[in-house]
Every structure is written in C-alpha cells, then in structure tokens.
Design an enzyme around this catalytic site. Sequence first.
Site, PDB file in Angstrom:
ATOM      1  N   THR A   9      -5.970   0.871  -5.377  1.00 26.15           N
ATOM      2  CA  THR A   9      -5.383  -0.437  -5.076  1.00 26.15           C
ATOM      3  C   THR A   9      -5.896  -1.522  -6.020  1.00 26.15           C
ATOM      4  O   THR A   9      -5.138  -2.390  -6.466  1.00 26.15           O
ATOM      5  CB  THR A   9      -5.700  -0.813  -3.618  1.00 26.15           C
TER       6      THR A   9
ATOM      7  N   GLU B 149       0.822  -1.209   0.000  1.00 21.44           N
ATOM      8  CA  GLU B 149       0.000   0.000   0.000  1.00 21.44           C
ATOM      9  C   GLU B 149       0.865   1.271   0.000  1.00 21.44           C
ATOM     10  O   GLU B 149       1.712   1.461   0.879  1.00 21.44           O
ATOM     11  CB  GLU B 149      -0.927  -0.027   1.234  1.00 21.44           C
TER      12      GLU B 149
ATOM     13  N   ASP C 185       1.680  -0.021  -4.826  1.00 16.00           N
ATOM     14  CA  ASP C 185       0.484   0.020  -5.682  1.00 16.00           C
ATOM     15  C   ASP C 185       0.254   1.383  -6.332  1.00 16.00           C
ATOM     16  O   ASP C 185      -0.130   1.473  -7.491  1.00 16.00           O
ATOM     17  CB  ASP C 185      -0.771  -0.471  -4.940  1.00 16.00           C
ATOM     18  N   HIS C 186       0.493   2.454  -5.581  1.00 17.75           N
ATOM     19  CA  HIS C 186       0.238   3.800  -6.121  1.00 17.75           C
ATOM     20  C   HIS C 186       0.876   4.824  -5.197  1.00 17.75           C
ATOM     21  O   HIS C 186       1.503   4.474  -4.189  1.00 17.75           O
ATOM     22  CB  HIS C 186      -1.271   4.056  -6.270  1.00 17.75           C
TER      23      HIS C 186
ATOM     24  N   HIS D 197      -1.751   2.749   4.801  1.00 17.32           N
ATOM     25  CA  HIS D 197      -2.832   3.439   4.075  1.00 17.32           C
ATOM     26  C   HIS D 197      -2.980   4.861   4.602  1.00 17.32           C
ATOM     27  O   HIS D 197      -2.784   5.120   5.782  1.00 17.32           O
ATOM     28  CB  HIS D 197      -4.148   2.659   4.238  1.00 17.32           C
TER      29      HIS D 197
HETATM   30  C1  GP9 Z   1      -8.640  -1.848   1.277  1.00 12.38           C
HETATM   31  C2  GP9 Z   1      -7.547  -1.293   0.440  1.00 12.38           C
HETATM   32  C3  GP9 Z   1      -7.862   0.105   0.048  1.00 12.38           C
HETATM   33  O1  GP9 Z   1      -9.018  -3.133   0.996  1.00 12.38           O
HETATM   34  O2  GP9 Z   1      -7.206  -2.094  -0.620  1.00 12.38           O
HETATM   35  O3  GP9 Z   1      -6.935   0.636  -0.781  1.00 12.38           O
HETATM   36  P1  GP9 Z   1      -7.142   2.003  -1.616  1.00 12.38           P
HETATM   37  O4  GP9 Z   1      -7.670   1.656  -2.954  1.00 12.38           O
HETATM   38  O5  GP9 Z   1      -8.067   2.898  -0.823  1.00 12.38           O
HETATM   39  O6  GP9 Z   1      -5.737   2.531  -1.697  1.00 12.38           O
END
Ligand code: GP9
Length: 413
Positions: free
Chosen positions: A80, A38, A253-254, A194
Amino acid sequence: QEKEEMKQWFAAAGQSRDVRNATFGAYKGNNVIVIQTEALMNFMIGQQIGGQEVTPNLNKLQQTSLYFSNYYHQTGQGRTSDADFASNGSLHPLPSGSVATRFADHKFDVMPQILKEEDGYHAFAFHAYDSSFWNRLTMYNSMGYDRFFSKKDYQMDEPLGWSLGDKSFFKQSLGMLAEEQQPFYGFMITLTSHHPYTLPEKVQTLDVGTFKGTIFGDYLEAVHYVDEAIGELIDQMKAEGLWDNTILCIYGDHDNSVPDQADYEKFLGRSLSELDMHKIMNQVPLFIHLPDDKLAGTYTEAEGQLDLAPSLLHLLGVSTADKYMMGNNMFDGNPNHLVVLRTGAFTDGRVHYIPSPDGLFENGSCYSEESGEKVNIESCRAGSQEAQKRLQISDEVITYDLIRQFEQEKSTP
Ligand code: GP9
C-alpha cells in the site's frame, strides 16, 4: 558522470511530458480527491455473478468518467505504501522494503507539495489506521500534507475488519475535508477490503454462489462492500456541493494476493494464458471523473501508477517539465507509453515482457500485445534494457537523496 546522465534522463522525460494541448490546465483550480482503494483489481469491473453486478457503482461512474482499463500497479514489497509513493511521487518503489519506512526524510517531487507550492492548494491525507503504520506520519509530513487524519481522528461507529468500515471512513473524511479551505487535495486510503477479506454475514450483500466460504468469494464480497461505500461517497459529494468543482480519482493499490488461476478461470468463464494471468494480477482500475463529465470513455492504452501525478498536474495546469518524475503524461497523445513494473516486467502497448524467476532476460517471455501470442525474445530486448535503466535510476535517486543534490546544484552552479 552517472549523475549528469540521470539529470539528462529526467530533463528529457520532463520535456516529453510537457505537452501544452487543450487538456493542459483545463481543470485549473478545481479540488482533487484521490482514493487509493485497498486490493481493488481491474478484472471484476463490469462483471456479474449470478446476474448481480460486483461493482455497480463503479460501473455507473465509468459512464461519466475516464476509465483506464489497461492501468498497472507498480508496487513491490511496500504494498500500500508503494502505491501511495508511486502515485504521488512518480518514482518506482524500491526493490526491497518501503520508501516510506526507509527514506521518509529524503526529498521527492510529490503531488501534495507541488500543488501547495505552485498552486496554493491545501493538502490532506486520510486513513483510519494507526498513524505509525508504514511510517505514514513522518512520510506525510515530508510530503507536505497540511494534516494527516488517522485512526484517532475518527469515531469508531462502524467497526469492521482492521479498523473502521469504509462507509463511515468516507463519510467522516469527506465531512472533515468539506470544512477545509478550497482548493484542496485530499488523499484517502481505504482499508476494509484488506486480506483476508472476511466480512460479517450482515455486511455481505453479494450472492457469490459456489465461491461462498472461499477466500476468492470473500474477496468479491469485500470489493462489493467497497463499491457500495464509493456509491455513498459520490452521493455525499453531490450533497456537499463538491461534485461540480472536484476531480475525483479512484484506483486500486495492488493485487489481492490470491494467485490461484482456477478461481479466475471459474469466475470469468474462460481459460487463461500466462499473459492473461500476468495482466489480471497487475492491472488495477483507474477512474478519473472530471467536474464537467468531459473526456468520458474507456482508455485502453497502457498506463501505470507512476503516471498519475504528472497527468493530474497536467489537467491542473502545473508543468512537470522540471520535476524529478519518471511517469508519463497520460494526456500527451502518445498511445505507446512504456510502463515498467517493479519485477522488470513491462509493456509498451506493442509487446509485453514477463521476466523469469531466475532474472535472466533470455528466459523471460515476450508477447505481442495485439495477438496475445509469444514472439521472439529479441522483440522485448530494447524495452527491457530501458526498463532496467529506469528502475536503476529510480533506486539511486531515492537511496542517495539525489533530488536534494540536483536541486542544490541547480541553485548553486
Ligand atoms: C494499513 C494498510 C495496509 O494501514 O495500508 O496495507 P498493506 O500494505 O498491508 O496492503
């Protein structure tokens, strides 16, 4: 006619990926663990704050791994879930919404399904959050996973942030994976880092100095925690006897949704251009650790999340020549792959295009990758046209379920 052109586009892309060199199939039959982390961004890999490394375990892993330092996330609004789709399915996420919530019942050529069908793998997804979030339960069924371990499968013995802390998440996930039949494909999605990144004091082990109490400082703390969790995961893989027969792949992921340029300038200790900031906000790290420590080094060619599935399949000896994938094969020897972002930005290692908010090509910025200076916009025109074409093909294939049609037409001429 449009469909025929698309088929031809995919056939040509498949041909150029299908390079049977020394790395093709070199890791056939090994387990694969892919960790989607994340909001893990590339700019703090190798960096220190107050003399302390922000990511000591990733820095150590880098020494025996392939580290892709010019790797882009290609996500859109689906965040994500987009990174998951791009990395496993090698198509572009949608211009609006998420493929997982809008088209989970459509057909895609995805890594878990391909490995199961063509190489006898067992495939498992792990994420300690509600299984309905991003429509994962439905999406993972159609992606061919044998099982999705979600929040209800975990002991909440380390409550942290949104759910379970990543340390316990890895420990429990690896424990469950180690019980499964090999070879396996395990896809794990972390959560502790997150937004908004606030961790309890007792978990904060990095002295972020004057960033203390800011969202940027909290972000560094969160990344430092995830890095510790990754260090523990590696130790556990060694203890479980999985280190020498598993490809471990870790990527972000981002971005972190913290766009204030002043924070990055202060942290990195230098002023940043528009191009620097564009790279910082779009580059995520990719590490691939191979069981025999071979091919280790820093890879500076531009690559992106769409390239992950075809490249891992190449190492495993599974051809993607006939797959409806858009990504490049990172092991094909070509140093100038075209990497297209969802915004229409792109780089091919020679030029780097940043679109303008009004969407007019001429109002965007074209940079030389070598000098970092702006060059004539015409140097980016051909790349931009190809980028737009790819985004359009990808959107139509996803929206109209064309892979299913193409395959039916193949089997019923
Ligand atoms: C929660 C998580 C959220 O399951 O994957 O990620 P996000 O898309 O908010 O970065």
